[in-house]
Design a protein around this motif. Structure first.
Motif, PDB file in Angstrom:
ATOM      1  N   PHE A   1      63.196  35.313  94.315  1.00 18.62           N
ATOM      2  CA  PHE A   1      62.335  36.490  94.217  1.00 18.62           C
ATOM      3  C   PHE A   1      62.843  37.593  95.134  1.00 18.62           C
ATOM      4  O   PHE A   1      62.872  38.774  94.761  1.00 18.62           O
ATOM      5  N   ALA A   2      63.245  37.228  96.351  1.00 17.10           N
ATOM      6  CA  ALA A   2      63.767  38.219  97.297  1.00 17.10           C
ATOM      7  C   ALA A   2      65.025  38.886  96.763  1.00 17.10           C
ATOM      8  O   ALA A   2      65.236  40.096  96.954  1.00 17.10           O
ATOM      9  N   LEU A   3      65.860  38.138  96.073  1.00 17.26           N
ATOM     10  CA  LEU A   3      67.070  38.701  95.491  1.00 17.26           C
ATOM     11  C   LEU A   3      66.736  39.699  94.391  1.00 17.26           C
ATOM     12  O   LEU A   3      67.386  40.743  94.266  1.00 17.26           O
ATOM     13  N   ILE A   4      65.716  39.389  93.598  1.00 15.32           N
ATOM     14  CA  ILE A   4      65.258  40.337  92.574  1.00 15.32           C
ATOM     15  C   ILE A   4      64.788  41.637  93.225  1.00 15.32           C
ATOM     16  O   ILE A   4      65.001  42.735  92.696  1.00 15.32           O
ATOM     17  N   ASN A   5      64.169  41.523  94.389  1.00 16.68           N
ATOM     18  CA  ASN A   5      63.658  42.694  95.098  1.00 16.68           C
ATOM     19  C   ASN A   5      64.773  43.518  95.720  1.00 16.68           C
ATOM     20  O   ASN A   5      64.729  44.756  95.723  1.00 16.68           O
TER      21      ASN A   5
END
Length: 245
Positions: free
Chosen positions: A216-220
């Motif tokens: 999720f952090a990578l998507i952000n």
């Protein structure tokens, strides 16, 4: 973050994740996308960040031009007071800001997040420093040709300020994209949440599932990283020419 996001949860718990994982998997991204409205949150982040960035650029450019080339009573004092707001953390004004957006019936809408951040003291300072470097003779020549202040700004000054526009746009975009505290207060509907808020929500649901959290952090992070890599030469040039070294 990238390595953990592309590794399986089983390998992570077993301690088999190194600098380069033995096996890459997209299962973490699928699990996140299936369990949470990530696309909705992503769209909210894009809408809020782009709207805030556009408004901030317009506001900062106009204010910076006024401080640099227009003479009015109290301009120096007002500029010093404006710079003084840089030392105020946002937490100081959150209560007053919340009351303001509530009384304006904006609470729980996009505008509650967009409007309070549609100006930046740092952005006004950078704009003012950049415009001071533009020769006044160039502006006087435009005025002698019959151009008013607005036409002088849009036809003469603005075309010379492309690096500055890039810096202001990216600074505002990044700040709005990563903003967590104020959107968490101003937005009450889950369907209006942004990605940073969704990341906290995911952590609360998954607990120690670090692979899903990193996915999720990578998507952000990925969109802002891509924007910076594409336009980095404009950012560097804008910072140098605006006087921030």
């Amino acid at each position: 973050m990238v390595v953990v996001a592309l590794s399986s949860r089983r390998d992570l718990l077993a301690g088999r994740v190194g600098v380069v994982p033995d096996a890459l998997t997209l299962e973490n991204f699928r699990r996140v996308l299936d369990s949470f409205p990530v696309t909705t949150w992503f769209g909210n982040s894009v809408a809020i960040a782009l709207s805030t960035a556009v408004l901030t650029v317009v506001t900062n450019l106009l204010a910076g031009y006024a401080f640099a080339h227009l003479r009015f009573r109290g301009s120096s004092t007002l500029f010093v007071l404006l710079l003084g707001t840089l030392v105020l953390p946002v937490q100081v004004i959150m209560v007053a800001l919340f009351r303001l957006v509530t009384e304006l019936h904006l609470y729980g809408t996009y505008w509650a997040v967009i409007l309070p951040t549609s100006a930046s003291a740092l952005g006004v300072f950078l704009s003012r420093q950049y415009f001071v470097g533009i020769p006044r003779d160039l502006l006087d020549a435009a005025r002698l040709d019959g151009a008013g202040e607005w036409r002088t700004f849009t036809r003469v000054v603005l075309p010379l300020a492309k690096p500055l526009v890039a810096v202001l746009f990216f600074m505002s975009l990044l700040s709005s994209w990563n903003d967590f505290a104020w959107p968490l207060i101003a937005l009450k509907d889950n369907d209006l949440f942004t990605l940073p808020i969704g990341l906290l929500y995911l952590q609360g649901q998954y607990g120690p599932d670090y692979t899903a959290t990193m996915a999720f952090a990578l998507i952000n992070v990925a969109p802002m990283l891509a924007v910076f890599l594409v336009f980095q030469r404009f950012f560097v040039r804008g910072f140098v020419t605006s006087g921030l070294r």
